[in-house]
Design a protein around this motif. Structure first.
Motif, short mmCIF file in Angstrom:
data_model
loop_
_atom_site.label_atom_id
_atom_site.label_comp_id
_atom_site.label_asym_id
_atom_site.label_seq_id
_atom_site.Cartn_x
_atom_site.Cartn_y
_atom_site.Cartn_z
N ASP A 99 44.10 23.32 47.35
CA ASP A 99 43.42 22.29 46.38
C ASP A 99 42.19 22.74 46.06
OD1 ASP A 99 42.38 22.01 48.90
OD2 ASP A 99 42.18 19.63 48.93
N GLU A 100 41.91 24.13 46.43
CA GLU A 100 40.59 24.71 46.35
C GLU A 100 40.56 25.94 45.30
OE1 GLU A 100 38.27 24.58 50.50
OE2 GLU A 100 39.80 26.04 50.39
N TRP A 101 39.19 25.92 44.58
CA TRP A 101 39.04 27.01 43.75
C TRP A 101 37.72 27.68 44.54
CZ3 TRP A 101 40.00 22.96 39.99
CH2 TRP A 101 41.12 23.12 39.13
N VAL A 102 37.82 28.87 44.68
CA VAL A 102 36.69 29.53 45.71
C VAL A 102 35.86 30.46 44.74
CG1 VAL A 102 36.02 30.65 47.69
CG2 VAL A 102 38.08 29.25 47.84
N LEU A 103 34.61 30.14 44.64
CA LEU A 103 33.74 31.09 43.79
C LEU A 103 32.58 31.55 44.28
CD1 LEU A 103 33.45 28.70 40.46
CD2 LEU A 103 34.66 31.11 40.61
N ASP A 104 32.02 32.63 43.94
CA ASP A 104 30.95 33.18 44.37
C ASP A 104 29.64 32.57 43.62
OD1 ASP A 104 28.54 34.90 45.04
OD2 ASP A 104 29.57 36.47 45.23
N VAL A 125 35.87 22.72 44.17
CA VAL A 125 35.44 23.89 43.91
C VAL A 125 34.50 24.36 44.87
CG1 VAL A 125 34.37 25.45 42.08
CG2 VAL A 125 35.76 23.37 41.30
N THR A 126 34.61 25.41 45.46
CA THR A 126 33.63 25.66 46.49
C THR A 126 33.16 27.31 46.63
OG1 THR A 126 33.22 25.29 49.03
CG2 THR A 126 35.46 25.74 48.37
N SER A 127 32.88 27.72 47.92
CA SER A 127 32.55 29.03 47.99
C SER A 127 32.73 29.40 49.51
CB SER A 127 31.22 29.30 47.83
OG SER A 127 30.22 29.08 48.59
N ASP A 128 32.65 30.93 49.76
CA ASP A 128 32.83 31.21 51.24
C ASP A 128 31.38 31.65 51.86
OD1 ASP A 128 35.57 31.71 51.44
OD2 ASP A 128 35.42 33.46 50.23
N TRP A 157 35.28 17.81 42.98
CA TRP A 157 34.39 17.90 44.06
C TRP A 157 33.86 19.13 43.87
CZ3 TRP A 157 33.74 13.50 47.35
CH2 TRP A 157 32.63 13.41 48.04
N LEU A 158 32.57 19.51 43.52
CA LEU A 158 31.77 20.75 43.34
C LEU A 158 30.90 21.04 44.61
CD1 LEU A 158 30.78 20.77 39.56
CD2 LEU A 158 33.20 21.28 40.69
N SER A 159 31.39 21.61 45.77
CA SER A 159 30.40 21.70 46.76
C SER A 159 30.34 23.41 47.32
CB SER A 159 31.13 21.00 47.69
OG SER A 159 30.36 20.90 48.94
N PRO A 160 29.36 24.13 46.83
CA PRO A 160 29.29 25.36 47.22
C PRO A 160 28.90 25.76 48.53
CG PRO A 160 27.27 24.98 45.75
CD PRO A 160 28.46 23.71 45.65
#
Length: 347
Positions: free
Chosen positions: A45-50, A31-34, A5-8
């Motif tokens: 369960d998260e990968w956090v990207l900018d 996959v998300t962001s801050d 699930w890709l949700s920035p």
């Protein structure tokens, strides 16, 4: 199945959806962001990207996550408001669900550059399935096939405080991003009318969140200014007599569903899907109907009536929007998307 699930931008809601799918047996990575105010330490369960491709420092973390995401071996990828071109490569060539929240921007602040609309709208339209949260938005976006899933609250059911009884009910709330589409001037006029009438019970109108509220507020209005964090505001929201979701422009509203989850009746306008999601018998008032909005405040100012209405709102939430309902619909959508590569299905 394995779901990526890709949700920035919608991190709290994406977590709710990931947990719902996990509750019915799927394996989910996010996959998300801050970028969301509710962001914090990453879950397992998260990968956090900018998601800012112009920043050189973001490329090394992205390449690492891309390797790990592809190694996860998803059966289906879900994309939600993706705006970083690099993220288009995270799912590989597996079946894809695109999530659409709105059929149009709420205001000028949500307008996207032309290149971004061209690239991502075309990419979104190529999904195997498009997921919507209301009949209203689904009917205004020209995509097929479509799937409808109940709109969930951003707050997990386990985090909801106890239902507040009549003796502890007080105040009315208007929360979220307090921008022009929230129709705040009309709300303030209606509040002044209610406060000057015989059915006023000593409450305050509490504005919660950052935004564009008028400079001088009427008597009895309190603005809790700042980023909207649920943990800090749930008690205030749960004891309210009503939540004003009386927007000038709307598609659907997580604030409306959150109120229902907390056992608080929303007061909505006829815009978008607000009346579609409103609990049976819940107030629906025209966007410029100051007297009608004041009348709704007059009725719900009675704590006993606020509790009766809140019970109806909570029942509607459990029946239509709670985790079992969301999990069932999401699981069906994932199965449909996975099956699209083997043959055509309809809505």
């Amino acid at each position: 199945m394995k779901v990526l699930w890709l949700s920035p931008w919608m991190r709290p809601l994406a977590r709710i959806h990931a947990d719902a799918l996990r509750s019915v047996g799927h394996e989910v990575r996010l996959v998300t962001s801050d970028q969301h105010p509710e962001s914090g330490p990453a879950r397992d369960d998260e990968w956090v990207l900018d998601p800012r491709p112009k920043q050189p420092s973001t490329y090394r973390p992205f390449l690492r996550v891309r390797r790990e995401a592809l190694a996860f071996g998803a059966d289906v990828v879900v994309t939600e408001l993706v705006r970083d071109p690099r993220w288009l490569t995270l799912g590989g060539g597996v079946p894809r669900i695109d999530v659409v929240h709105d059929d149009r921007p709420h205001d000028s602040g949500e307008q996207r550059p032309r290149w971004e609309r061209s690239l991502f709208d075309r990419w979104g339209a190529g999904a195997d399935l498009t997921l919507f949260f209301s009949e209203f938005v689904a009917g205004r976006v020209d995509r097929t096939p479509q799937a409808l899933v109940p709109l969930s609250s951003d707050v997990a059911d386990a985090a909801v405080p106890r239902f507040v009884e009549a003796e502890d009910r007080r105040d009315f709330v208007l929360s979220g991003r307090l921008n022009g589409y929230k129709n705040i001037p009309v709300a303030l006029e209606a509040w002044t009318l209610h406060r000057s009438g015989p059915r006023y019970r000593g409450d305050q109108l509490v504005l919660i969140g950052d935004g564009e509220a008028p400079g001088e507020l009427p008597d009895g209005v309190r603005w809790q200014r700042g980023p909207f964090r649920y943990a800090d505001q749930l008690d205030t929201l749960a004891r309210a007599k009503a939540s004003l979701v009386h927007y000038r422009r709307a598609t659907q509203s997580g604030v409306q569903v959150l109120a229902m989850q907390l056992g608080v009746m929303p007061v909505v306008s006829p815009e978008g899907a607000l009346p579609e999601l409103q609990p049976p018998g819940g107030p629906v008032v025209g966007v410029d109907d100051v007297r009608g909005l004041a009348d709704a405040l007059d009725v719900l100012a009675d704590p006993a009536e606020a509790v009766r209405a809140g019970c109806r709102a909570r029942e509607a939430y459990v029946e239509r929007h709670s985790r079992p309902r969301v999990a069932e619909a999401l699981s069906v959508a994932v199965g449909r998307a996975a099956g699209r590569r083997g043959g055509s299905t309809g809505r």
